[in-house]
Design an enzyme around this catalytic site. Structure first.
Site, PDB file in Angstrom:
ATOM      1  N   ASP A 327       0.872  -1.119  -0.091  1.00  0.00           N
ATOM      2  CA  ASP A 327       0.059   0.064   0.018  1.00  0.00           C
ATOM      3  C   ASP A 327       0.958   1.267   0.148  1.00  0.00           C
ATOM      4  OD1 ASP A 327      -1.941   1.815   0.385  1.00  0.00           O
ATOM      5  OD2 ASP A 327      -3.166   0.877   1.748  1.00  0.00           O
ATOM      6  N   LEU A 328       0.528   2.082  -0.953  1.00  0.00           N
ATOM      7  CA  LEU A 328       1.667   3.264  -1.096  1.00  0.00           C
ATOM      8  C   LEU A 328       1.282   4.352  -0.061  1.00  0.00           C
ATOM      9  CD1 LEU A 328       1.710   3.911  -4.896  1.00  0.00           C
ATOM     10  CD2 LEU A 328       3.266   2.545  -3.548  1.00  0.00           C
ATOM     11  N   ASP A 370      -4.384   2.125  -5.028  1.00  0.00           N
ATOM     12  CA  ASP A 370      -2.999   2.196  -4.577  1.00  0.00           C
ATOM     13  C   ASP A 370      -2.229   1.221  -4.192  1.00  0.00           C
ATOM     14  OD1 ASP A 370      -4.149   2.858  -2.181  1.00  0.00           O
ATOM     15  OD2 ASP A 370      -2.690   4.428  -1.438  1.00  0.00           O
TER      16      ASP A 370
END
Length: 725
Positions: A327-328, A370
């Site tokens: 997960d960014l 994302d």
């Protein structure tokens, strides 16, 4: 006897026979008796001949040497429209002008000739005539037998026309029409052969069809030929041949064998259709169904299918594999600061970096907005940690530069090991997701390996994290609504608005649903959020109606709305108290949420429709079997997923998908709404396709809604005001 012969009053043989009576028994008497019998027989023959002539189906005309009519039977009267006494003595040419044109003294004229007859009323007759010459009483006569062939000529004309049409259809057919002999050599090919193979029919006829096979089709085609030789027909047999340039052409063949009376194969005939474009389109559809349209990576659906297959293989082999959930950490900040286009560019950069730093055989997918997932095959826990740490370090050192701004993009990674004891793909995903969330609560930019104790740790994070924020916002009324216009494409007017939820922060900022809705769902608070949204939206709409602004609202519901026993009674109560027209309300739920609980979704939708409300299916088209499930859901509107709409101007495939979804929706009497309309080009395409409504930043961005709200289409070449009625 002398008296009888000398008497010229005897007019026929029957009269002569009656008058001849023997008066003696000598030789003269015997001769008289014989002559009487002769005349009687001649009379019978004459009567028989008259009966034949009078009742003949063909017209019989007898003319003398001067071609004048002497006999004209009833069939001739019917055919030409004259009575016999009207044409007696008249020239035959008045009826058959050309019948003697080919007359030859040395020819018996027994051959049938087709000629033109003239009817009394002036129209022409198609007839056949046979002439024969005879002598009677030292005079020459001609008998003309005439038959009406009008019907036959009409049938022959139709047959010729049908053959011409058939030949044109075959020669000019879009599909290939072909035949080959028992040895497999082409014997006929229509003009379509040039379009498909690039050769002319002349160049290919006589050549064996095997000369045009693609190598991968040789064995399959041989099996197909064997089936034909055994008497079987081929229907929609697909194969690959090579054209003049050596390029593969996908063909669908229909073929039927032909045998002689002894059962020997004498040839094969059939048709073939070029399905090369269709195969390319199907491949593109399959690719889109399995891949993310932005990054080209495998999508969530395909990843979960592969994860299921991997768990099965690991259970048999006993090997270990791992799943990484990435997960960014700063994606939402970039997206909100620079916009979606910058966010898309960031995702592409991250995709490129990940691709270059995992093994070739490992599977990388874009799992969500994302979020990325990776399947690492055949490695143990320590190796999985090393891979995850390597990726974390890559992102830590990565700098994303856009619009003159630099961003430090890190990621949080959760690891879940896949072993022979792993129960299901959902279980592996849950553990990896929880591990990723724990990595975030530990300060982000770190990795965490899933352990049995993670659920406890995740519960601790819940107490101090998003759950507290969501609960506070619900209890302290710190949610707010934004409204995005939905424009009617036919007249550019706005009457409908999608209701969007926002969370207000104490510092005055707002959080979009993507920030708090996952937590609300995970921690069991989503039903409270749904109820708050419905209550606030219905009251707002009632106020607008009371002020003379008959707008319509589309309210989003979560995938858990079906499970909320209080929601439907609450909606009914609000409608009754506000006296709001239920048809002004449309409730939306995503296609994936509806499909995951189809029975409950159908029941929920039916009950809302019984109240008079409408229902829309959001994100339509994201499921590969969208149309299969659609017939089970009594929805009124379909919101075409924005992933197909936003790239329409540059993608013919997206255009085809949107056009198809719109046509099928209209065939099912449902309205269509296109999301993510970002420019005028897309809006023009949607209008040409007949889509009913458009929604997106080109129409209007989400904002507050007042009685005086006026929405202007932005970024349009010819801006038009969307009128709020």
């Amino acid at each position: 006897m002398h008296e009888l012969v000398a008497n010229s009053g005897a007019s026929n043989y029957l009269d002569l026979a009656r008058r001849l009576r023997p008066r003696s028994v000598d030789e003269i008497g015997s001769l008289v008796q014989t002559l009487g019998r002769l005349f009687s027989r001649l009379s019978d023959q004459e009567s028989h001949m008259h009966a034949i002539v009078d009742h003949a189906a063909e017209a019989i005309i007898v003319v003398n040497r001067d071609k004048q009519i002497e006999t004209f039977n009833p069939a001739a009267e019917v055919l030409f429209g004259y009575h016999g006494h009207e044409v007696h003595g008249k020239p035959l040419s008045m009826l058959l002008p050309d019948v003697f044109s080919s007359y030859d003294e040395h020819d018996l004229l027994q051959k049938e000739q087709e000629t033109c007859g003239l009817h009394r009323k002036g129209h022409h007759l198609a007839v056949s005539a046979r002439l024969s010459r005879m002598h009677m009483h030292d005079k020459e006569y001609f008998t003309c037998l005439v038959a009406d062939i009008t019907d036959r000529k009409a049938a022959e004309k139709k047959l010729v026309e049908a053959e011409a049409r058939y030949r044109n259809l075959v020669v000019l057919a879009h599909d290939l029409v072909w035949s080959m002999n028992a040895e497999g050599q082409w014997t006929y090919l229509n003009d379509a052969v040039t379009r498909i193979y690039g050769y002319t029919a002349r160049e290919m006829i006589g050549q064996p069809f095997s000369d045009f096979q693609a190598p991968e089709s040789v064995e399959r085609d041989l099996d197909a030929l064997t089936s034909l030789q055994q008497g079987e027909e081929l229907l929609n047999y697909e194969t690959v041949h090579l054209d003049r340039e050596g390029s593969p052409r996908h063909l669908s063949f229909n073929a039927r064998p032909q045998f002689d009376d002894d059962g020997k194969l004498i040839g094969i005939t059939g048709t073939a259709r070029d399905i090369t474009a269709q195969k390319a389109f199907e491949h593109e559809l399959t690719w889109q169904a399995q891949h993310d349209s932005l990054t080209g990576l495998f999508n969530r659906k395909y990843f979960m299918q592969e994860l299921e297959r991997l768990i099965t293989r690991v259970a048999r082999s006993g090997s270990e594999c791992a799943m990484l959930y990435l997960d960014l950490d700063q994606f939402k900040y970039v997206n909100d600061t620079l916009g979606h286009a910058a966010g898309d560019r960031l995702l592409l950069e991250c995709t490129k970096m990940l691709h270059g730093n995992i093994r070739e055989g490992d599977l990388l997918s874009r799992f969500g907005g994302d979020e990325f997932t990776v399947l690492l095959y055949n490695l143990d826990t320590d190796a999985a940690r090393q891979v995850a740490e390597h990726i974390r370090k890559l992102f830590e050192d990565f700098r994303y530069i856009d619009s003159g701004k630099s961003f430090n993009i890190t990621c949080s990674i959760g690891i879940s090991m896949i072993t022979s004891d792993s129960p299901s793909a959902e279980d592996i995903l849950l553990h990896a997701d929880l591990a990723c969330n724990i990595a975030k609560t530990q300060g982000r930019n770190c990795i965490h390996l899933s352990t049995p104790e993670d659920k406890e740790k995740d519960g601790m994070a819940e107490d101090i994290g998003w759950a507290t924020r969501v609960r506070d916002a619900y209890e302290q009324d710190r949610f707010t609504l934004a409204f995005q216009p939905i424009m009617s494409i036919t007249d550019n007017t706005v009457l409908d608005y999608e209701v969007l939820l926002r969370m207000k922060l104490k510092n005055g900022g707002t959080i979009l649903p993507g920030g708090f809705m996952p937590a609300a769902e995970r921690f069991g608070l989503i039903n409270h959020v749904d109820r708050w949204t419905v209550d606030a939206a219905i009251k707002k709409l009632a106020e607008m109606h009371d002020s003379g602004k008959p707008a319509r609202f589309a309210i989003n519901l979560s995938g858990r709305a079906f499970e909320d026993k209080q929601l439907l009674p609450m909606i009914q109560s609000l409608l009754r108290e506000s006296r709001l027209d239920p048809s002004a309300l449309t409730f939306e739920i995503t296609e994936s949420a509806a499909i995951s609980n189809l029975a409950a979704a159908s029941e929920f939708i039916y009950k809302l429709k019984e109240m008079g409300c409408q229902f829309a299916l959001d994100d339509f088209g994201t499921g590969f079997c969208s149309f299969t499930y659609l017939k089970h859901l009594p929805v009124d509107k379909l919101k075409i997923d924005g992933s197909f709409v936003k790239g329409m101007a540059e993608s013919s495939v997206d255009q085809a998908m949107v056009k198809s979804m719109n046509q099928i929706a209209h065939a099912l009497h449902k309205q269509t709404i296109a999301e993510f309309v970002e420019n005028e080009e897309t809006l023009v395409l949607l209008k040409n396709f007949g889509v009913d409504f458009a929604q997106g930043h080109h129409i209007g961005k989400p904002d507050r809604l007042t009685a005086d709200s006026n929405w202007i289409k932005s970024a349009a070449a010819n801006t038009e005001t969307a009128i709020l009625h």
